[in-house]
Design an enzyme around this catalytic site. Structure first.
Site, short mmCIF file in Angstrom:
data_model
loop_
_atom_site.label_atom_id
_atom_site.label_comp_id
_atom_site.label_asym_id
_atom_site.label_seq_id
_atom_site.Cartn_x
_atom_site.Cartn_y
_atom_site.Cartn_z
N GLU A 94 40.36 20.37 15.96
CA GLU A 94 41.02 21.66 16.26
C GLU A 94 41.01 21.95 17.75
O GLU A 94 40.91 23.10 18.17
CB GLU A 94 40.27 22.79 15.54
CG GLU A 94 40.96 23.51 14.43
CD GLU A 94 42.40 23.16 14.19
OE1 GLU A 94 42.64 22.46 13.21
OE2 GLU A 94 43.28 23.61 14.94
C1 FAD Z 1 37.01 14.04 10.78
C2 FAD Z 1 38.25 14.39 11.53
C3 FAD Z 1 39.21 15.22 10.95
C4 FAD Z 1 40.39 15.52 11.62
N1 FAD Z 1 41.37 16.25 11.00
C5 FAD Z 1 42.60 16.32 11.58
C6 FAD Z 1 43.72 16.86 10.87
O1 FAD Z 1 43.59 17.33 9.73
N2 FAD Z 1 44.94 16.84 11.47
C7 FAD Z 1 45.12 16.34 12.72
O2 FAD Z 1 46.25 16.35 13.19
N3 FAD Z 1 44.08 15.85 13.44
C8 FAD Z 1 42.83 15.82 12.90
N4 FAD Z 1 41.79 15.27 13.59
C9 FAD Z 1 42.00 14.84 14.95
C10 FAD Z 1 41.31 15.73 15.98
O3 FAD Z 1 41.91 16.98 16.03
C11 FAD Z 1 41.32 14.98 17.31
O4 FAD Z 1 40.41 13.91 17.19
C12 FAD Z 1 40.95 15.88 18.47
O5 FAD Z 1 41.95 16.83 18.70
C13 FAD Z 1 40.74 15.09 19.76
O6 FAD Z 1 41.76 14.16 19.97
P1 FAD Z 1 41.38 12.64 20.27
O7 FAD Z 1 40.39 12.22 19.26
O8 FAD Z 1 42.62 11.85 20.40
O9 FAD Z 1 40.62 12.69 21.67
P2 FAD Z 1 41.32 12.61 23.10
O10 FAD Z 1 42.47 13.54 23.17
O11 FAD Z 1 41.56 11.20 23.44
O12 FAD Z 1 40.16 13.19 24.02
C14 FAD Z 1 39.02 12.42 24.41
C15 FAD Z 1 38.14 13.26 25.34
O13 FAD Z 1 38.88 13.62 26.50
C16 FAD Z 1 38.94 15.02 26.67
N5 FAD Z 1 40.27 15.40 27.16
C17 FAD Z 1 41.46 14.97 26.70
N6 FAD Z 1 42.44 15.56 27.39
C18 FAD Z 1 41.87 16.37 28.28
C19 FAD Z 1 42.36 17.25 29.28
N7 FAD Z 1 43.67 17.43 29.48
N8 FAD Z 1 41.47 17.93 30.02
C20 FAD Z 1 40.14 17.79 29.81
N9 FAD Z 1 39.62 16.97 28.89
C21 FAD Z 1 40.48 16.27 28.14
C22 FAD Z 1 38.66 15.61 25.30
O14 FAD Z 1 38.09 16.91 25.38
C23 FAD Z 1 37.70 14.58 24.71
O15 FAD Z 1 36.39 14.88 25.11
C24 FAD Z 1 40.59 15.01 12.94
C25 FAD Z 1 39.60 14.22 13.53
C26 FAD Z 1 38.47 13.88 12.84
C27 FAD Z 1 37.47 12.95 13.50
#
Ligand code: FAD
Length: 590
Positions: free
Chosen positions: A440
């Protein structure tokens, strides 16, 4: 097995005495809100959570979900529990009566959500996602879409999902590759891969309604080119029953740290039939409706975990005997005293308690404003309330979920080595809580939302929705001697927050890197100050009341002010130090 007794006394306190049911009763549709209506709902929810959901929490964690030939099975007992959940009307609690809902305000709904998250957070994911899908369709769907989907989501017959994330994009949704091509019949054909989709596939409902972000062929690049589509697993027939299978399948289940009973699915959309929700290219805006609701909901997941971790840490600390009290023997009839007597154990328990009760109070305050923002007849009152909710949403999401994790870890620590042993159930709380800080929008992204979008919005209007009432409260209470021990620390923390806000706004305007560098510490500083405000207000209500409940409230308020709030001083120093050390570090040196 961990136990759970819903904190009904505290829930009634925050709802009726702190937030105040009078204001709620003044809202259309809430006229009947009072103990006669609220108590049975909370008591029934408490019973359902303790008797049906809690017993499935550990077994669901051990068993997890399985995927076979595209079919996902939830752990043993989940199908039956979900059926009773729907039969009990819990999916319909906050939904509009027009669609078969009970129309109860968020102020009650969030308390019920907290109980569900305490008892079985993984189970709560399924109705939680449906609730988000309901919110997006209710706000942005066409009349036909509403008539088709909302009654089914309300009854729980069908479930919902939120399909944003793709393998190469999570935070930066502007990168999504899923495509939507217009078809001749007015629908769209959706093709792409989504990952990490909670409740993407399961055996709880007859149909699943996916809300999917995708790009139209003429989409402008980035986040301004994203559209939202509703893509059902089974295409509804004329009379609204699940018809032929749509081109959407679950291709994999993630093996993950916690919430193992919640199916986290990789989803393939292969020329799947979908319908546009809202306007073309405005999908992210529509999704934000869902996300704001969902962010409050995720915050409450953290709160729910914190509560059950606290309860089980306390009961263990009463039973476990080790060593003697530093201020004298407390249980001379036993070979050692209960660990509850040790100052360090008391520190851990009170930290958990003060943060948990503080979060519950802030949640009730925000829920009331949320209800006002949706229901008040006066647009100005609606807007003022919405300002507060907008401001508090990232704070609640991040601070509450950090609290959930911290409390789960402290709970394990109180249990010593036994907290690390799976059978005892304490380590599950930590594993389950951890995801709340990530999905989220990670907590880091919440901090950027606060600093980048909320602080400067409408010339500081959101900010004033918090600053003005706090200032007024401090002024009104500063002459009351009995309140001094609460008002003094609150006003110090508030002063720091004001100073740091002005500094960060100035530096952030000149250089966005500076705003980003201070954002997370700033959010926590803000959150702790908001909790101090909630605690001071609770202390005011509890003053001079002899009942043990109020005495404990006052004692916890003192602990918060003296042992937690001083953290704001180091947080302020960190933000004021600026981002130079972060910027100057050579990338190659990492
Ligand atoms: C168990 C689980 C359930 C989930 N359920 C859903 C779901 O129902 N629907 C759905 O669509 N998604 C879902 N997700 C996905 C989840 O919302 C994402 O994993 C989350 O938003 C982070 O995206 P990412 O994993 O690609 O991390 P990334 O976007 O790659 O981020 C990696 C790190 O970099 C930081 N970062 C990235 N961009 C920036 C920025 N511009 N400035 C500062 N810091 C930054 C982040 O804070 C993080 O610490 C789920 C994930 C899990 C593990």
């Amino acid at each position: 097995m961990p136990t759970y007794n819903a904190p009904l006394r505290d829930m009634r306190f925050v709802l009726t005495e702190l937030a105040g049911t009078e204001r709620l009763r003044g809202l259309p549709g809430c006229e009947e809100i009072g103990p006669d209506l609220v108590d049975p709902v909370l008591e029934e929810a408490a019973k359902f959570c303790s008797e049906v959901l809690l017993p499935l929490n550990q077994s669901g964690d051990a068993e997890g979900c399985t995927l076979e030939n595209g079919v996902v099975r939830t752990p043993k007992g989940f199908v039956e529990a979900y059926r009773s959940f729907c039969d009990g009307g819990w999916t319909a609690l906050g939904a509009d009566p027009e669609w078969g809902g009970q129309g109860l305000p968020k102020s009650i709904g969030l308390l019920v959500e907290e109980m569900i998250c305490s008892a079985n957070m993984a189970f709560g994911m399924y109705p939680g996602l449906s609730h988000g899908a309901y919110a997006a369709l209710e706000k942005h769907g066409t009349p036909e879409q509403k008539a088709l989907y909302l009654p089914k989501l309300t009854s729980g017959e069908w479930a919902g999902t939120m399909c944003l994330t793709e393998p190469h994009c999570g935070t930066d949704l502007g990168l999504i590759r899923t495509r939507a091509v217009p078809a001749e019949d007015g629908s769209y054909r959706i093709t792409g891969t989504k990952i990490f989709i909670s409740a993407g596939e399961h055996d709880l409902t007859a149909n699943i309604v996916h809300l999917v972000l995708a790009k139209l062929p003429d989409a402008p690049p980035g986040t301004r080119g994203i559209s939202l589509f509703v893509v059902p697993k089974y295409l509804p027939t004329e009379d609204g029953r699940p018809g032929p299978r749509n081109g959407v399948t679950c291709t994999g289940l993630e093996h993950k740290m916690g919430i193992k009973a919640s199916a986290t699915c990789a989803m393939a959309f292969d020329d799947a039939k979908g319908w546009l929700v809202g306007r073309p290219h405005k999908g992210l805006l529509a999704m934000f409706t869902m996300m704001n609701e969902a962010r409050l909901g995720v915050g409450v997941q953290g709160l729910g975990i914190a509560e059950i971790a606290y309860q089980n840490a306390v009961s263990y600390a009463r039973d476990r005997i080790q060593g003697r009290g530093l201020d004298g023997t407390k249980a001379p009839d036993k070979p050692a005293d209960p660990i509850l007597v040790h100052p360090d154990v008391r520190r851990m328990l009170l930290t958990m308690r003060a943060m948990t009760e503080g979060c519950r109070a802030l949640s009730a305050m925000a829920a009331l404003e949320h209800d006002v923002s949706l229901r008040h007849p006066d647009p100005a009152a609606r807007q003022a309330a919405d300002d507060f909710v907008q401001l508090m949403t990232p704070i609640i999401k991040a601070v509450f979920t950090d609290t959930g994790w911290d409390a789960a870890v402290l709970g394990m620590q109180v249990w010593g080595g036994h907290g690390y042993i799976r059978d005892n159930g304490m380590e599950q709380f930590a594993r389950d809580a951890r995801i709340t800080q990530i999905y989220e929008g990670t907590n880091g992204i919440q901090a950027l939302d606060l600093v980048g979008r909320k602080l400067g919005a409408h010339g500081g209007r959101y900010l004033r929705s918090f600053f003005h009432p706090v200032l007024a409260f401090i002024e009104a209470k500063s002459e009351e001697p009995a309140m001094e021990e609460f008002i003094l620390p609150l006003s110090k923390a508030f002063g720091r927050l004001q100073q740091v806000t002005a500094d960060l706004a100035q530096r952030g305007l000149r250089d966005p890197f500076e705003a980003g560098a201070g954002a997370s510490d700033y959010l926590r500083l803000f959150g702790l100050t908001a909790l101090a405000y909630a605690w001071a207000r609770m202390a005011e209500i509890a003053l001079d009341k002899p009942d043990a409940f109020y005495k404990a409230k006052l004692a916890t308020a003192r602990f918060f002010m003296q042992r937690i709030l001083p953290e704001t001083s180091s947080l302020a120093a960190k933000v004021l130090a600026g981002g130079e050390t972060l910027k100057a570090f050579e990338d190659a040196a990492f």
